[in-house]
Write a protein that holds these residues in place. Structure first.
Motif, PDB file in Angstrom:
ATOM      1  N   ILE A  27      52.859  34.982  41.319  1.00  0.00           N
ATOM      2  CA  ILE A  27      52.733  33.474  41.186  1.00  0.00           C
ATOM      3  C   ILE A  27      53.126  32.994  42.438  1.00  0.00           C
ATOM      4  O   ILE A  27      53.811  33.739  43.261  1.00  0.00           O
ATOM      5  CB  ILE A  27      53.890  32.808  39.974  1.00  0.00           C
ATOM      6  CG1 ILE A  27      55.134  33.251  40.309  1.00  0.00           C
ATOM      7  CG2 ILE A  27      53.325  33.492  38.606  1.00  0.00           C
ATOM      8  CD1 ILE A  27      56.147  32.431  39.270  1.00  0.00           C
ATOM      9  N   ARG A 103      49.918  34.388  37.791  1.00  0.00           N
ATOM     10  CA  ARG A 103      49.946  34.911  36.421  1.00  0.00           C
ATOM     11  C   ARG A 103      50.765  36.241  36.290  1.00  0.00           C
ATOM     12  O   ARG A 103      50.574  37.013  37.180  1.00  0.00           O
ATOM     13  CB  ARG A 103      48.766  35.048  35.535  1.00  0.00           C
ATOM     14  CG  ARG A 103      48.744  36.053  34.483  1.00  0.00           C
ATOM     15  CD  ARG A 103      47.267  36.500  34.136  1.00  0.00           C
ATOM     16  NE  ARG A 103      46.145  35.930  34.360  1.00  0.00           N
ATOM     17  CZ  ARG A 103      45.233  35.603  33.489  1.00  0.00           C
ATOM     18  NH1 ARG A 103      45.103  36.125  32.557  1.00  0.00           N
ATOM     19  NH2 ARG A 103      44.479  34.402  33.935  1.00  0.00           N
ATOM     20  N   THR A 105      51.208  39.929  33.974  1.00  0.00           N
ATOM     21  CA  THR A 105      50.475  40.573  32.677  1.00  0.00           C
ATOM     22  C   THR A 105      51.673  41.371  32.426  1.00  0.00           C
ATOM     23  O   THR A 105      52.186  42.143  33.092  1.00  0.00           O
ATOM     24  CB  THR A 105      49.502  41.155  32.917  1.00  0.00           C
ATOM     25  OG1 THR A 105      48.368  40.323  33.870  1.00  0.00           O
ATOM     26  CG2 THR A 105      48.818  41.919  31.934  1.00  0.00           C
TER      27      THR A 105
END
Length: 114
Positions: A27, A103, A105
């Motif tokens: 991010i 993001r 994961t």
């Protein structure tokens, strides 16, 4: 963000379950500029959520109404309480209203208590 309510995983764990989590991705820590990128481990140079323990940008978790704890990019632990596993990203309180594009994961494995 951790301060704005964590996101539910929908996974209910029971005290004593063994939980393994891995995370990847990045991010952008926009208060520090568009080149300020962090991984799920977070980085102290982007401030602290809990000084000396949880750096800015770190992937964190909590179970039910329990305390927030650092997960980072890889963590295995035994659930100390029963409840729904929630995830969030830690940032300094001063920056909770900022946007942090990107993001993580996440993969979660739960081994039930025997």
């Amino acid at each position: 963000l951790v301060q704005n309510n964590c996101k539910s995983t929908g996974i209910r764990v029971v005290r004593g379950d063994r939980i393994s989590i891995t995370a990847e991705g990045n991010i952008t820590m926009t208060p520090w500029g568009n080149e300020a990128v962090v991984t799920p481990d977070g980085a102290a140079n982007y401030g602290w959520y809990i000084p000396g323990q949880i750096p800015g940008g770190a992937l964190c978790g909590k179970i039910g109404d329990g305390q927030v704890f650092k997960i980072g990019s890889k963590n295995s632990f035994t659930a100390e309480r029963s409840g729904t596993l929630e995830l969030g990203v830690a940032v300094q309180n001063d920056y909770v209203n900022n946007m942090f594009p990107g993001r993580y994961t996440v993969r979660i494995r739960v081994k039930p208590k025997e």
